[in-house]
Design an enzyme around this catalytic site. Structure first.
Site, PDB file in Angstrom:
ATOM      1  N   TRP A 151      48.396  39.721  38.992  1.00 47.11           N
ATOM      2  CA  TRP A 151      48.332  38.726  40.061  1.00 47.11           C
ATOM      3  C   TRP A 151      48.988  37.429  39.589  1.00 47.11           C
ATOM      4  O   TRP A 151      48.355  36.637  38.873  1.00 47.11           O
ATOM      5  CB  TRP A 151      46.878  38.471  40.462  1.00 47.11           C
ATOM      6  CG  TRP A 151      46.248  39.671  41.090  1.00 47.11           C
ATOM      7  CD1 TRP A 151      46.358  40.049  42.392  1.00 47.11           C
ATOM      8  CD2 TRP A 151      45.413  40.657  40.457  1.00 47.11           C
ATOM      9  NE1 TRP A 151      45.649  41.211  42.609  1.00 47.11           N
ATOM     10  CE2 TRP A 151      45.057  41.604  41.442  1.00 47.11           C
ATOM     11  CE3 TRP A 151      44.930  40.833  39.171  1.00 47.11           C
ATOM     12  CZ2 TRP A 151      44.252  42.701  41.173  1.00 47.11           C
ATOM     13  CZ3 TRP A 151      44.130  41.916  38.894  1.00 47.11           C
ATOM     14  CH2 TRP A 151      43.798  42.846  39.900  1.00 47.11           C
ATOM     15  N   HIS A 172      43.578  37.263  45.710  1.00 42.85           N
ATOM     16  CA  HIS A 172      43.079  38.393  46.497  1.00 42.85           C
ATOM     17  C   HIS A 172      41.730  38.001  47.105  1.00 42.85           C
ATOM     18  O   HIS A 172      41.185  36.940  46.769  1.00 42.85           O
ATOM     19  CB  HIS A 172      42.966  39.678  45.654  1.00 42.85           C
ATOM     20  CG  HIS A 172      42.231  39.534  44.356  1.00 42.85           C
ATOM     21  ND1 HIS A 172      41.949  40.598  43.538  1.00 42.85           N
ATOM     22  CD2 HIS A 172      41.685  38.449  43.723  1.00 42.85           C
ATOM     23  CE1 HIS A 172      41.297  40.193  42.467  1.00 42.85           C
ATOM     24  NE2 HIS A 172      41.131  38.899  42.565  1.00 42.85           N
ATOM     25  N   ARG A 198      50.278  34.604  46.282  1.00 41.54           N
ATOM     26  CA  ARG A 198      50.783  35.107  44.994  1.00 41.54           C
ATOM     27  C   ARG A 198      52.151  34.519  44.690  1.00 41.54           C
ATOM     28  O   ARG A 198      53.013  34.462  45.584  1.00 41.54           O
ATOM     29  CB  ARG A 198      50.887  36.631  45.016  1.00 41.54           C
ATOM     30  CG  ARG A 198      49.526  37.243  44.933  1.00 41.54           C
ATOM     31  CD  ARG A 198      49.561  38.707  44.728  1.00 41.54           C
ATOM     32  NE  ARG A 198      48.262  39.241  45.102  1.00 41.54           N
ATOM     33  CZ  ARG A 198      47.959  40.507  45.131  1.00 41.54           C
ATOM     34  NH1 ARG A 198      48.872  41.404  44.804  1.00 41.54           N
ATOM     35  NH2 ARG A 198      46.761  40.901  45.482  1.00 41.54           N
ATOM     36  N   GLN A 212      44.525  39.617  53.339  1.00 39.90           N
ATOM     37  CA  GLN A 212      43.846  40.862  52.974  1.00 39.90           C
ATOM     38  C   GLN A 212      42.527  40.950  53.738  1.00 39.90           C
ATOM     39  O   GLN A 212      42.016  39.951  54.236  1.00 39.90           O
ATOM     40  CB  GLN A 212      43.533  40.885  51.474  1.00 39.90           C
ATOM     41  CG  GLN A 212      44.763  41.019  50.596  1.00 39.90           C
ATOM     42  CD  GLN A 212      44.418  41.177  49.117  1.00 39.90           C
ATOM     43  OE1 GLN A 212      43.350  40.763  48.670  1.00 39.90           O
ATOM     44  NE2 GLN A 212      45.326  41.774  48.369  1.00 39.90           N
ATOM     45  N   VAL A 255      36.901  48.034  39.248  1.00 36.61           N
ATOM     46  CA  VAL A 255      36.411  49.302  39.799  1.00 36.61           C
ATOM     47  C   VAL A 255      36.615  50.436  38.797  1.00 36.61           C
ATOM     48  O   VAL A 255      37.477  50.366  37.929  1.00 36.61           O
ATOM     49  CB  VAL A 255      37.137  49.680  41.132  1.00 36.61           C
ATOM     50  CG1 VAL A 255      36.710  48.770  42.257  1.00 36.61           C
ATOM     51  CG2 VAL A 255      38.631  49.696  40.959  1.00 36.61           C
ATOM     52  N   ALA A 297      34.431  49.402  46.998  1.00 34.81           N
ATOM     53  CA  ALA A 297      35.092  48.181  47.460  1.00 34.81           C
ATOM     54  C   ALA A 297      36.533  48.530  47.772  1.00 34.81           C
ATOM     55  O   ALA A 297      37.096  49.457  47.198  1.00 34.81           O
ATOM     56  CB  ALA A 297      35.039  47.109  46.381  1.00 34.81           C
TER      57      ALA A 297
END
Ligand code: FA5
Length: 330
Positions: A151, A172, A198, A212, A255, A297
């Site tokens: 990112w 994000h 970004r 998003q 995650v 998620a």
């Protein structure tokens, strides 16, 4: 008459005009085809030397344009005055008011929210200026973690007021997950749409400023199967038909396992979201017991969904300000 005196006498005449008819008379006196002052000057230019033509030609034309536009403005003023003075004919068809309409991205955001609300997801908002902690550390991306390179970040010069922490434009919507989990107990399911930023090269599928929608579902027995089911329902409702979807293994530090989801358009796969099961380090960070609570998620790209739905080939069109593009979504 030379140009300067024509100009001076024109302005005097216009000042004296009281009606639309007066303006019309002035128009004929200056621009009339036979004997208009400007017409005569323009006609005489052909007899001048080449040098003089080069100077006089543009000057005379400029004055003609100036006179035309002043006359148009004054004529318009007299016209609207005379309309105001007349009585209103209520049998005349009305003048249509021009109405604005919702931007296609807002429309897509509303559609997405509507679908998730029907699946019992709550809607949550989060800040666009974010602390380094929420955007990175709490998502298992500590300083010097190589994943920070995923990112490219706009950092702010100002630091947070109370703790002197570094601030950034969120890259994000995932920080909203942490903010929500810190203050709520599971089970729950939420979505959080919003703008992200970004510092990266712009092309047909990448903007520096885009949107998003984050999703988070937390419970005692939430699994990847639940995710596949919910996302399948969502995609079918959003596109109004079956679309070809591909789940790809991928890596996000927050995650485990992680995946990316692509949709096929015109025989090409377009990446539309990242997703996965919330990492146990993230759960521990917000004081959830990973032996009890688990959740999925996801973070989807709003522009990408709009592009597929409306067959738009370039993400930059959304922010171009080109009304011909925007009005197609009326
Ligand atoms: C993320 O931003 C993760 N936070 C997503 C996530 C959430 C993963 C929760 C796991 C769990 P990524 O950088 O891949 O992931 O961006 C997610 C989506 O945003 C992409 O699939 C794409 O649809 C969209 N996107 C990413 N970069 C751009 C860009 N520059 N312009 C337009 N859309 C973009």
């Amino acid at each position: 008459m030379d140009l300067e005196s024509v100009k001076r006498s024109f302005y005097k005449d216009v000042e004296r005009a009281n009606t639309g008819d007066d303006i019309e008379k002035i128009r004929i006196a200056y621009l009339g085809r036979e004997k208009g002052h400007i017409t005569l000057i323009l006609r005489s230019i052909k007899d001048l030397s080449l040098e003089e033509k080069r100077v006089m030609g543009p000057l005379a034309n400029e004055l003609r344009q100036e006179i035309e536009s002043i006359l148009r403005i004054r004529q318009g003023e007299f016209h609207s005055l005379s309309r105001e003075a007349t009585t209103i004919d209520i049998t005349m068809p009305g003048e249509k008011a021009s109405l604005g309409h919702i931007h296609p991205l807002t429309q897509v955001e509303n559609d997405i929210q509507g679908i998730f609300k029907s699946l019992n997801f709550a809607f949550i908002d989060g800040p666009e200026i974010e602390k380094e902690h929420y955007n990175f550390d709490a998502l298992n991306i500590p300083l010097h973690h190589p994943a920070r390179d995923m990112w490219d970040t706009f950092w702010l010069k100002t630091k947070s007021a109370n703790r002197n922490e570094r601030l950034l434009l969120r890259t994000h919507t995932s920080p909203v997950q942490i903010r929500y989990m810190e203050t709520h107990k599971p089970p729950f399911q939420i979505i959080s749409p919003g703008r992200v930023f970004r510092f990266e090269a712009i092309d047909a599928t990448h903007e520096i400023n885009f949107h998003q929608v984050e999703g988070l579902m937390m419970g005692k027995s939430v699994s990847v199967a639940n995710f596949k089911y919910v996302i399948g329902l969502f995609l079918k409702q959003f596109f109004g038909k079956e679309v070809e979807v591909r789940f790809r293994p991928s890596y996000f530090p927050f995650v485990e396992p992680g995946f990316e989801i692509d949709i096929k358009i015109k025989n090409k796969w377009l990446e539309v979201m990242g997703a996965g099961m919330v990492h146990r380090k993230v759960l521990e960070g917000v004081n959830y017991d990973p032996e009890i609570w688990q959740g999925f998620a996801f973070g989807l790209g709003l522009e990408r969904f709009a592009m597929i739905k409306y067959n738009i080939h370039d993400v930059r069109l959304f922010y171009s300000g080109d009304m011909r593009f925007i009005h197609q979504f009326n």
